[in-house]
Write a protein that holds these residues in place. Sequence first.
Motif, PDB file in Angstrom:
ATOM      1  N   ARG A   2       0.861  -1.189   0.000  1.00 31.22           N
ATOM      2  CA  ARG A   2       0.000   0.000   0.000  1.00 31.22           C
ATOM      3  C   ARG A   2       0.892   1.232   0.000  1.00 31.22           C
ATOM      4  O   ARG A   2       1.662   1.440   0.926  1.00 31.22           O
ATOM      5  N   ALA A   3       0.804   2.032  -1.061  1.00 29.52           N
ATOM      6  CA  ALA A   3       1.608   3.241  -1.205  1.00 29.52           C
ATOM      7  C   ALA A   3       0.842   4.434  -0.649  1.00 29.52           C
ATOM      8  O   ALA A   3      -0.393   4.483  -0.708  1.00 29.52           O
ATOM      9  N   TYR A   4       1.585   5.409  -0.127  1.00 26.20           N
ATOM     10  CA  TYR A   4       1.011   6.600   0.492  1.00 26.20           C
ATOM     11  C   TYR A   4       1.681   7.834  -0.075  1.00 26.20           C
ATOM     12  O   TYR A   4       2.901   7.864  -0.251  1.00 26.20           O
ATOM     13  N   ARG A   5       0.887   8.850  -0.356  1.00 23.65           N
ATOM     14  CA  ARG A   5       1.411  10.157  -0.787  1.00 23.65           C
ATOM     15  C   ARG A   5       0.633  11.249  -0.066  1.00 23.65           C
ATOM     16  O   ARG A   5      -0.556  11.106   0.199  1.00 23.65           O
ATOM     17  N   LEU A   6       1.306  12.345   0.211  1.00 22.94           N
ATOM     18  CA  LEU A   6       0.633  13.529   0.748  1.00 22.94           C
ATOM     19  C   LEU A   6       0.775  14.623  -0.300  1.00 22.94           C
ATOM     20  O   LEU A   6       1.872  15.107  -0.567  1.00 22.94           O
ATOM     21  N   LEU A   7      -0.341  14.955  -0.918  1.00 24.94           N
ATOM     22  CA  LEU A   7      -0.355  15.998  -1.948  1.00 24.94           C
ATOM     23  C   LEU A   7      -0.550  17.345  -1.265  1.00 24.94           C
ATOM     24  O   LEU A   7      -1.429  17.496  -0.415  1.00 24.94           O
ATOM     25  N   THR A   8       0.266  18.329  -1.624  1.00 21.78           N
ATOM     26  CA  THR A   8       0.155  19.668  -1.047  1.00 21.78           C
ATOM     27  C   THR A   8       0.320  20.715  -2.143  1.00 21.78           C
ATOM     28  O   THR A   8       0.956  20.466  -3.156  1.00 21.78           O
ATOM     29  N   ASP A   9      -0.265  21.867  -1.915  1.00 25.31           N
ATOM     30  CA  ASP A   9      -0.121  22.992  -2.842  1.00 25.31           C
ATOM     31  C   ASP A   9      -0.859  24.182  -2.255  1.00 25.31           C
ATOM     32  O   ASP A   9      -1.593  24.046  -1.281  1.00 25.31           O
ATOM     33  N   GLU A  10      -0.675  25.322  -2.869  1.00 28.37           N
ATOM     34  CA  GLU A  10      -1.466  26.486  -2.482  1.00 28.37           C
ATOM     35  C   GLU A  10      -2.926  26.228  -2.829  1.00 28.37           C
ATOM     36  O   GLU A  10      -3.243  25.397  -3.671  1.00 28.37           O
ATOM     37  N   ASP A  11      -3.803  26.958  -2.175  1.00 28.60           N
ATOM     38  CA  ASP A  11      -5.238  26.805  -2.387  1.00 28.60           C
ATOM     39  C   ASP A  11      -5.635  27.437  -3.716  1.00 28.60           C
ATOM     40  O   ASP A  11      -6.128  28.564  -3.771  1.00 28.60           O
ATOM     41  N   THR A  12      -5.386  26.706  -4.776  1.00 31.24           N
ATOM     42  CA  THR A  12      -5.733  27.135  -6.134  1.00 31.24           C
ATOM     43  C   THR A  12      -6.343  25.954  -6.879  1.00 31.24           C
ATOM     44  O   THR A  12      -6.356  24.829  -6.378  1.00 31.24           O
ATOM     45  N   ALA A  13      -6.789  26.206  -8.084  1.00 33.99           N
ATOM     46  CA  ALA A  13      -7.313  25.130  -8.924  1.00 33.99           C
ATOM     47  C   ALA A  13      -6.244  24.076  -9.199  1.00 33.99           C
ATOM     48  O   ALA A  13      -6.558  22.900  -9.395  1.00 33.99           O
ATOM     49  N   ALA A  14      -4.977  24.469  -9.180  1.00 31.85           N
ATOM     50  CA  ALA A  14      -3.885  23.515  -9.430  1.00 31.85           C
ATOM     51  C   ALA A  14      -3.900  22.390  -8.394  1.00 31.85           C
ATOM     52  O   ALA A  14      -3.636  21.227  -8.724  1.00 31.85           O
ATOM     53  N   GLY A  31      -8.283   9.867   4.616  1.00 29.24           N
ATOM     54  CA  GLY A  31      -8.497  10.888   5.626  1.00 29.24           C
ATOM     55  C   GLY A  31      -9.068  12.169   5.045  1.00 29.24           C
ATOM     56  O   GLY A  31      -9.377  12.270   3.860  1.00 29.24           O
ATOM     57  N   SER A  32      -9.178  13.141   5.911  1.00 20.03           N
ATOM     58  CA  SER A  32      -9.747  14.433   5.528  1.00 20.03           C
ATOM     59  C   SER A  32      -8.664  15.368   4.998  1.00 20.03           C
ATOM     60  O   SER A  32      -7.502  15.249   5.391  1.00 20.03           O
ATOM     61  N   PRO A  33      -9.032  16.311   4.145  1.00 18.75           N
ATOM     62  CA  PRO A  33      -8.055  17.295   3.692  1.00 18.75           C
ATOM     63  C   PRO A  33      -7.688  18.250   4.834  1.00 18.75           C
ATOM     64  O   PRO A  33      -8.439  18.405   5.789  1.00 18.75           O
ATOM     65  N   ALA A  34      -6.531  18.855   4.702  1.00 18.00           N
ATOM     66  CA  ALA A  34      -6.088  19.853   5.680  1.00 18.00           C
ATOM     67  C   ALA A  34      -5.953  21.191   4.972  1.00 18.00           C
ATOM     68  O   ALA A  34      -5.652  21.249   3.777  1.00 18.00           O
ATOM     69  N   TYR A  35      -6.140  22.259   5.716  1.00 18.14           N
ATOM     70  CA  TYR A  35      -6.135  23.608   5.165  1.00 18.14           C
ATOM     71  C   TYR A  35      -5.471  24.507   6.194  1.00 18.14           C
ATOM     72  O   TYR A  35      -5.902  24.542   7.343  1.00 18.14           O
ATOM     73  N   ALA A  36      -4.400  25.186   5.825  1.00 19.70           N
ATOM     74  CA  ALA A  36      -3.674  25.998   6.807  1.00 19.70           C
ATOM     75  C   ALA A  36      -3.080  27.235   6.154  1.00 19.70           C
ATOM     76  O   ALA A  36      -2.788  27.253   4.953  1.00 19.70           O
ATOM     77  N   HIS A  37      -2.864  28.245   6.978  1.00 24.14           N
ATOM     78  CA  HIS A  37      -2.235  29.485   6.519  1.00 24.14           C
ATOM     79  C   HIS A  37      -0.721  29.334   6.584  1.00 24.14           C
ATOM     80  O   HIS A  37      -0.174  28.865   7.577  1.00 24.14           O
ATOM     81  N   ASP A  38      -0.037  29.719   5.511  1.00 24.05           N
ATOM     82  CA  ASP A  38       1.423  29.698   5.462  1.00 24.05           C
ATOM     83  C   ASP A  38       1.907  31.118   5.746  1.00 24.05           C
ATOM     84  O   ASP A  38       1.807  31.996   4.890  1.00 24.05           O
ATOM     85  N   PRO A  39       2.427  31.375   6.952  1.00 22.67           N
ATOM     86  CA  PRO A  39       2.823  32.739   7.302  1.00 22.67           C
ATOM     87  C   PRO A  39       3.998  33.254   6.476  1.00 22.67           C
ATOM     88  O   PRO A  39       4.142  34.460   6.305  1.00 22.67           O
ATOM     89  N   ALA A  40       4.799  32.365   5.932  1.00 29.19           N
ATOM     90  CA  ALA A  40       5.945  32.797   5.124  1.00 29.19           C
ATOM     91  C   ALA A  40       5.500  33.430   3.809  1.00 29.19           C
ATOM     92  O   ALA A  40       6.122  34.370   3.321  1.00 29.19           O
ATOM     93  N   THR A  41       4.409  32.913   3.235  1.00 28.44           N
ATOM     94  CA  THR A  41       3.928  33.431   1.955  1.00 28.44           C
ATOM     95  C   THR A  41       2.651  34.249   2.090  1.00 28.44           C
ATOM     96  O   THR A  41       2.258  34.941   1.154  1.00 28.44           O
ATOM     97  N   GLY A  42       1.966  34.107   3.239  1.00 25.84           N
ATOM     98  CA  GLY A  42       0.699  34.800   3.425  1.00 25.84           C
ATOM     99  C   GLY A  42      -0.446  34.151   2.678  1.00 25.84           C
ATOM    100  O   GLY A  42      -1.499  34.746   2.519  1.00 25.84           O
ATOM    101  N   ARG A  43      -0.263  32.927   2.226  1.00 30.14           N
ATOM    102  CA  ARG A  43      -1.295  32.225   1.441  1.00 30.14           C
ATOM    103  C   ARG A  43      -1.793  30.990   2.180  1.00 30.14           C
ATOM    104  O   ARG A  43      -1.125  30.463   3.053  1.00 30.14           O
TER     105      ARG A  43
END
Length: 67
Positions: A2-14, A31-43
């Motif tokens: 069983r392979a596992y990946r964690l996909l991450t990106d800015e909150d965009t259509a991409a 599991g559930s998606p996660a959503y967080a503020h990145d203080p380094a980029t402000g996004r």
Amino acid sequence: MRAYRLLTDEDTAAFCHKVTEALARGWELYGSPAYAHDPATGRMRCAQAVVKDVPGLYAPDLKLGEL
């Protein structure tokens, strides 16, 4: 195996396209998606774990994006 990946990106259509592509390639949401503020980029950033059953054994040089 069983392979596992964690996909991450800015909150965009991409990010949505990245997850949709993984689903089209046979990955399943894990599991559930996660959503967080990145203080380094402000996004906002999103994360979604995905899993996939694949033949063979785990190897450290496995290219998960190619499964």
